[in-house]
Design an enzyme around this catalytic site. Sequence first.
Site, PDB file in Angstrom:
ATOM      1  CE  LYS A   1      -4.494   1.096   0.368  1.00  0.00           C
ATOM      2  NZ  LYS A   1      -5.523   0.528  -0.524  1.00  0.00           N
TER       3      LYS A   1
ATOM      4  CB  THR B   1      -3.368  -3.080  -0.322  1.00  0.00           C
ATOM      5  OG1 THR B   1      -4.618  -2.804  -0.963  1.00  0.00           O
ATOM      6  CG2 THR B   1      -2.551  -4.019  -1.201  1.00  0.00           C
TER       7      THR B   1
ATOM      8  CG  PHE C   1      33.426  25.280 -12.764  1.00  0.00           C
ATOM      9  CD1 PHE C   1      33.872  24.143 -12.113  1.00  0.00           C
ATOM     10  CD2 PHE C   1      32.928  25.157 -14.047  1.00  0.00           C
ATOM     11  CE1 PHE C   1      33.831  22.907 -12.738  1.00  0.00           C
ATOM     12  CE2 PHE C   1      32.866  23.929 -14.680  1.00  0.00           C
ATOM     13  CZ  PHE C   1      33.328  22.796 -14.021  1.00  0.00           C
TER      14      PHE C   1
ATOM     15  NE  ARG D   1      30.528  28.219  -9.437  1.00  0.00           N
ATOM     16  CZ  ARG D   1      30.301  27.040 -10.014  1.00  0.00           C
ATOM     17  NH1 ARG D   1      29.755  26.978 -11.225  1.00  0.00           N
ATOM     18  NH2 ARG D   1      30.613  25.908  -9.391  1.00  0.00           N
TER      19      ARG D   1
ATOM     20  CB  VAL E   1      28.742  21.258  -7.594  1.00  0.00           C
ATOM     21  CG1 VAL E   1      27.681  20.450  -6.841  1.00  0.00           C
ATOM     22  CG2 VAL E   1      28.178  22.622  -7.954  1.00  0.00           C
ATOM     23  CD  GLN E   2      31.610  18.340 -10.298  1.00  0.00           C
ATOM     24  OE1 GLN E   2      31.683  19.513  -9.917  1.00  0.00           O
ATOM     25  NE2 GLN E   2      31.231  18.000 -11.519  1.00  0.00           N
TER      26      GLN E   2
ATOM     27  CG  ASN F   1      25.907  24.295 -10.516  1.00  0.00           C
ATOM     28  OD1 ASN F   1      25.476  25.172  -9.774  1.00  0.00           O
ATOM     29  ND2 ASN F   1      27.026  24.436 -11.195  1.00  0.00           N
TER      30      ASN F   1
ATOM     31  CG  HIS G   1      23.248  26.840 -13.837  1.00  0.00           C
ATOM     32  ND1 HIS G   1      24.536  26.569 -13.468  1.00  0.00           N
ATOM     33  CD2 HIS G   1      22.805  25.746 -14.507  1.00  0.00           C
ATOM     34  CE1 HIS G   1      24.871  25.370 -13.907  1.00  0.00           C
ATOM     35  NE2 HIS G   1      23.839  24.846 -14.535  1.00  0.00           N
TER      36      HIS G   1
END
Length: 308
Positions: free
Chosen positions: A16, A63, A165, A182, A237-238, A264, A266
């Site tokens: 369920k 269920t 970056f 940024r 970001v990595q 990411n 933007h």
Amino acid sequence: MANELDGFNFEQRHGKARVRVARVWRNKSDHIHSMVEWCVSISLLSDCVNSYVRDDNSDIVATDTMKNTVYVKAKECSEQLSAENFAILLARHFTSFYKQVTTAIVKIVEKPWERVHINGQPHEHGFKLGSEKHTAEVTVQKSGVLKLTSGIEGLSVLKTTKSGFEGFIRDQYTALPETRERMLATEVTALWRYSYESASSIPKNPLYFTERYLDVKKSLANTFFGPPKEGVYSASVQSTLFQMAKAVLNRFPDISFIQLKMPNIHFLPVNISSKDNTIVKFNDDVFLPTDEPHGSIEASLSRFWSKM
């Protein structure tokens, strides 16, 4: 649950989904109310093959019964408990009460109701809806073997500086300029696995996993943002994702695995120019927010002894 039927491999489960339940606890001594809202999904692996091949439903747990069980077990919880503990309670019920059920999988998504503060004071019975959601999923086998995961959905975080970056691959299709300045924004989805292998081994505190969830969320956010005045630089970001995952495993020894998904989101620099002159010149101040398309970054980190 796998079976061999007429020369075929046959697997089946039933359950369920999206059973919504709210539970309120009223403390009579101090008049403080607590509440949760859960969306519960149940999946049972059981020996009910005859219902598929012989029109015999005698081994099926309906269920609708699963749905009603959620409400009854919530009623029986006289004291506040975590989503993880409630999931374990339900899963153990299904595997112990029904001889046909070999494994129960219970997933809970907790809606983020937060206590309201009025003039700095916590309200006794007032709540407001937050943003990110607490998730929990438990698998319990009839033997008692336990697999427990928790997570966060929709943790939106943003910082307006200390992000860049640079040094990425450039070719004939690359238009993105390199930058050391940024905005960085993402919506974190996290999933972590606990090392507990049986229900008897989990901490006795019924709110332990709620407290651990809040601690993990705090660790993820603190690592993303850094100290309040100087912050912390993000090269990508990595890189930030890895530092966040590592911080969780380093701080919490009972977590053996963590997976993070961090799109990411933007904020594009806005420059508006005409043929004769520039109308708006970007100076790290005006951005176009957009979430489509967005970068997709995800990774997992686990201890060497993890079974993941």
